[in-house]
Write a protein that holds these residues in place. Sequence first.
Motif, PDB file in Angstrom:
ATOM      1  N   TRP A 133       0.821  -1.210   0.000  1.00  0.00           N
ATOM      2  CA  TRP A 133       0.000   0.000   0.000  1.00  0.00           C
ATOM      3  C   TRP A 133       0.861   1.269   0.000  1.00  0.00           C
ATOM      4  N   VAL A 134       2.199   1.070  -0.089  1.00  0.00           N
ATOM      5  CA  VAL A 134       3.124   2.200  -0.264  1.00  0.00           C
ATOM      6  C   VAL A 134       4.060   1.872  -1.412  1.00  0.00           C
ATOM      7  N   LEU A 135       4.125   2.752  -2.411  1.00  0.00           N
ATOM      8  CA  LEU A 135       4.969   2.539  -3.586  1.00  0.00           C
ATOM      9  C   LEU A 135       5.999   3.658  -3.665  1.00  0.00           C
ATOM     10  N   VAL A 136       7.294   3.261  -3.771  1.00  0.00           N
ATOM     11  CA  VAL A 136       8.396   4.218  -3.832  1.00  0.00           C
ATOM     12  C   VAL A 136       8.979   4.186  -5.240  1.00  0.00           C
ATOM     13  N   ILE A 137       8.889   5.320  -5.957  1.00  0.00           N
ATOM     14  CA  ILE A 137       9.366   5.395  -7.336  1.00  0.00           C
ATOM     15  C   ILE A 137      10.699   6.126  -7.363  1.00  0.00           C
ATOM     16  N   THR A 138      11.708   5.491  -7.968  1.00  0.00           N
ATOM     17  CA  THR A 138      13.030   6.101  -8.099  1.00  0.00           C
ATOM     18  C   THR A 138      13.438   6.099  -9.565  1.00  0.00           C
ATOM     19  N   GLY A 139      14.479   6.876  -9.861  1.00  0.00           N
ATOM     20  CA  GLY A 139      14.963   6.968 -11.230  1.00  0.00           C
ATOM     21  C   GLY A 139      15.506   8.343 -11.533  1.00  0.00           C
ATOM     22  N   MET A 175       1.909   6.955  -2.610  1.00  0.00           N
ATOM     23  CA  MET A 175       2.877   6.895  -3.709  1.00  0.00           C
ATOM     24  C   MET A 175       3.841   8.052  -3.525  1.00  0.00           C
ATOM     25  N   VAL A 176       5.162   7.744  -3.561  1.00  0.00           N
ATOM     26  CA  VAL A 176       6.164   8.799  -3.430  1.00  0.00           C
ATOM     27  C   VAL A 176       7.228   8.606  -4.498  1.00  0.00           C
ATOM     28  N   SER A 177       7.865   9.690  -4.863  1.00  0.00           N
ATOM     29  CA  SER A 177       9.050   9.625  -5.725  1.00  0.00           C
ATOM     30  C   SER A 177      10.224  10.210  -4.959  1.00  0.00           C
ATOM     31  N   THR A 235      10.965  -3.339   4.138  1.00  0.00           N
ATOM     32  CA  THR A 235       9.764  -3.022   4.912  1.00  0.00           C
ATOM     33  C   THR A 235       8.526  -3.669   4.304  1.00  0.00           C
ATOM     34  N   PRO A 236       7.802  -4.510   5.054  1.00  0.00           N
ATOM     35  CA  PRO A 236       6.549  -5.093   4.553  1.00  0.00           C
ATOM     36  C   PRO A 236       5.520  -4.001   4.262  1.00  0.00           C
ATOM     37  N   GLY A 237       4.821  -4.156   3.146  1.00  0.00           N
ATOM     38  CA  GLY A 237       3.808  -3.181   2.754  1.00  0.00           C
ATOM     39  C   GLY A 237       4.335  -2.127   1.809  1.00  0.00           C
ATOM     40  N   VAL A 238       5.676  -2.046   1.649  1.00  0.00           N
ATOM     41  CA  VAL A 238       6.294  -1.050   0.778  1.00  0.00           C
ATOM     42  C   VAL A 238       6.949  -1.767  -0.392  1.00  0.00           C
ATOM     43  N   ARG A 239       6.857  -1.165  -1.577  1.00  0.00           N
ATOM     44  CA  ARG A 239       7.450  -1.798  -2.760  1.00  0.00           C
ATOM     45  C   ARG A 239       8.132  -0.746  -3.626  1.00  0.00           C
ATOM     46  N   ASN A 240       9.212  -1.177  -4.280  1.00  0.00           N
ATOM     47  CA  ASN A 240       9.949  -0.303  -5.180  1.00  0.00           C
ATOM     48  C   ASN A 240       9.288  -0.231  -6.554  1.00  0.00           C
ATOM     49  N   ALA A 241       9.544   0.857  -7.224  1.00  0.00           N
ATOM     50  CA  ALA A 241       9.176   1.020  -8.638  1.00  0.00           C
ATOM     51  C   ALA A 241      10.182   1.984  -9.248  1.00  0.00           C
TER      52      ALA A 241
END
Length: 799
Positions: free
Chosen positions: A337-343, A452-454, A467-473
């Motif tokens: 339920w938390v998505l971390v966008i990097t790039g 959702m964060v970048s 961290t459970p519940g958080v995923r990379n993108a």
Amino acid sequence: MINEKSLKTLEFDKILAQIAEHTSFSAGRRLVYDLVPTTDLEEARIWQRETGEAFDMLQKEIAFSLGGAHDIREEAINAQRGVVIEAGILLDIRYTLRRAGLLQRDLHRLRKEYPLLAEWADEMDECKSLQQDIARSIDDSGDVKDSASPRLAIIRRDLKQSFDRLQTKLNRIITNKTNLQYLQDNVITMRGGRYVIPLKADFRGKIPGVIHDQSSSGATIFIEPLATVELNNAWRELQLEEDKEIRRILAALTDEVAKFSEDIVRAVEIMGYLDFTLAKARYAQAMNAIQPRMREFTPKKDVPDHPGSTISLQGARHPLLKGHVVPIDVTFDDATWVLVITGPNTGGKTVALKTVGLMTLMAQAGLHVPAEKAELSVFTGVYADIGDEQSIEQSLSTFSSHMTNIISILRECDSTSLVILDEVGAGTDPAEGSALARALLDKLLHKHVTTMVSTHHPELKIYAVETPGVRNASVEFNLETLAPTYRLIVGLPGRSNALAIASRLGLDDDIIDSARGLVATEDLVADDLLDEIQRTRVEISSKHDETEAMRQEIQDLRDDLQARLDQIEDERRDIIRTARRNSEQELEEFRKELKRLQDDMRRKSMPIEQLEALKAAADKMTDWVGRPMDEEAVEPVQETDWKPRLGDNVFLDTLNAEGTIVEMDEKEALVQVGSLRVRAKYNDIRKRTRSERRAAKRGHKREYAPSDPLPPMPESPGMELDLRGERVETALEKLDRYIDAAYLSGLPFGRIIHGKGTGKLRDAVRDYLQNHSLVSKITSADNNEGGAGVTIVHMASLN
């Protein structure tokens, strides 16, 4: 409650401006700009279904029209306070109510297919008595009719007579030979509401009268001759009486409007809502959008901390981007339920955040979304902190402004909210910013807020993995071209690619090597692993594309082979039918010959045994011809269990055309064929066979030459014959030729347009058709198809 600042940040107002361009009614346009996303699941679903019904109507080209409607709510409300309504506005009220009635009837007829829109239309009252009152008093030009009241008719009659007397007197004065020398010009003109003549200033007093004006040069004076003063006075008095009577009539009509004020306001509001809904559908059509599936918050059994939200977008396109827009796929799985966008910068991180946020707002506003598939929860709050928020007026830096906004978001959000943060922790010391970003995500994670964060902080990549519940993108970047692909990859963290980009741009290798030596070994190893994963992903994706292309090629070959088999089967069926038809003709001739021989044999007393043998042979041939074809090898022309329903696409063999059923009764169906509506019996319509549908889809038409050539079918004369303006004798000649051509070409019916007029042409046409041998019956057209001005002629059967 949806945060207004977030609506602005996610540019929802720009979406509304685009939708407003698709409205055709000011009341509908106002509703568009007042649109705010709902936080109620059922309301969102109803809005989506309403937009879906309007979208379906547009796709089937049966959308309703609001032409002639005006927003006359203010005038209707003012009528209750006694403010007299002008004639032109009364005409607008009449047109608006008439459009409301037409709209109500159109949607009521389609209520089974479009129940939500029909339910809105059913609430309108077209106020027929008010329409009739206005029509009796106001003509289509917006002027009060003479017949509006007996007194007005008398006044206008007297006014015309007074005017004629005045003009006659003035004409005598300006045409008098004695007066010609005094006149600047022999014309009659008007000054101050009174008729005058132009007199040369040098001859002032030669014609007694009252001076009303003079020219700018002073060479001409405009006088009202004394002989016409009384006539002018009488004419002017009648004008004032006319104005007074008109005001009385308008005041009476205003009182009638006041009685129906609430109904008028409600009708305009409903028409505005229908226009607003149709605008949403037009926008969806223009954007090639789809109806999203609105999901409720559902707890995840295996992840008790999950808020139960759903975000799943496939092929989503940001609706405000122009040109070639790269679609993205974003899915929060059941454990995230938390998505971390990097790039890297300019890679599309912010666009991805805005796409998800804007799609959510659009879905909750009843708008279809530009995507291939969409499933979204209805959030009670959508909060976004995106872009450079620096404020000079408030002496806030970029970091301070972001923090102020984030503090407000943390205070208001809960487990049913969606939070979108761009470049979280940026604008300050990297170490402190990274720590602050992780603490913020911890807070949102433990509050069970869908987020959702970048970011550019590498520590958040590790945080997302651990961290459970958080995923990379990450956003994809092409190192060969140094250009972003704008694709979002969920499950993989991104990298800045700063060293690779600098190397490709030509920075000295020793500087690159020195910089690489300053980077921690663990970071280099992680970057190399990410590169290897990315290359493997690209290879797998390429193989998948090749496999998909091969699968599509195989499918195309299979379709082509099936089409060929269908063609062979059609040819076999046609050969059998042709042979059977020829056999039936030959058998009929044989029967006739047999009957003739039977009569001859009876007359000549020949043995009856020979006659019985011939009859037995004929019966054997009849049994063979009557046997059914091998249905196992022949595709049925029509499904035996098919029953027509509203909205079905059907084929009319008599017209060789496909249409859509828009109305049904016990015996007939009304079929929309292009812009033409055709009534057909149920045994005259059918569904196309699979091979016919495939042939139409592939764009080819099969034609077979019968073994026994049939006489060519004459060219159709068309479905209509217009006789308006013709003399009776000429019209009947044209009608006779049309009936012959229509019968021979196989038309089931035709429309004879003769107009209403005096009825002489109509009576002659119907008398002629009543006893025509090629006509089975005649009927009058429906009121909405011409009424008494059109006669429908039904042809006798060719058989």
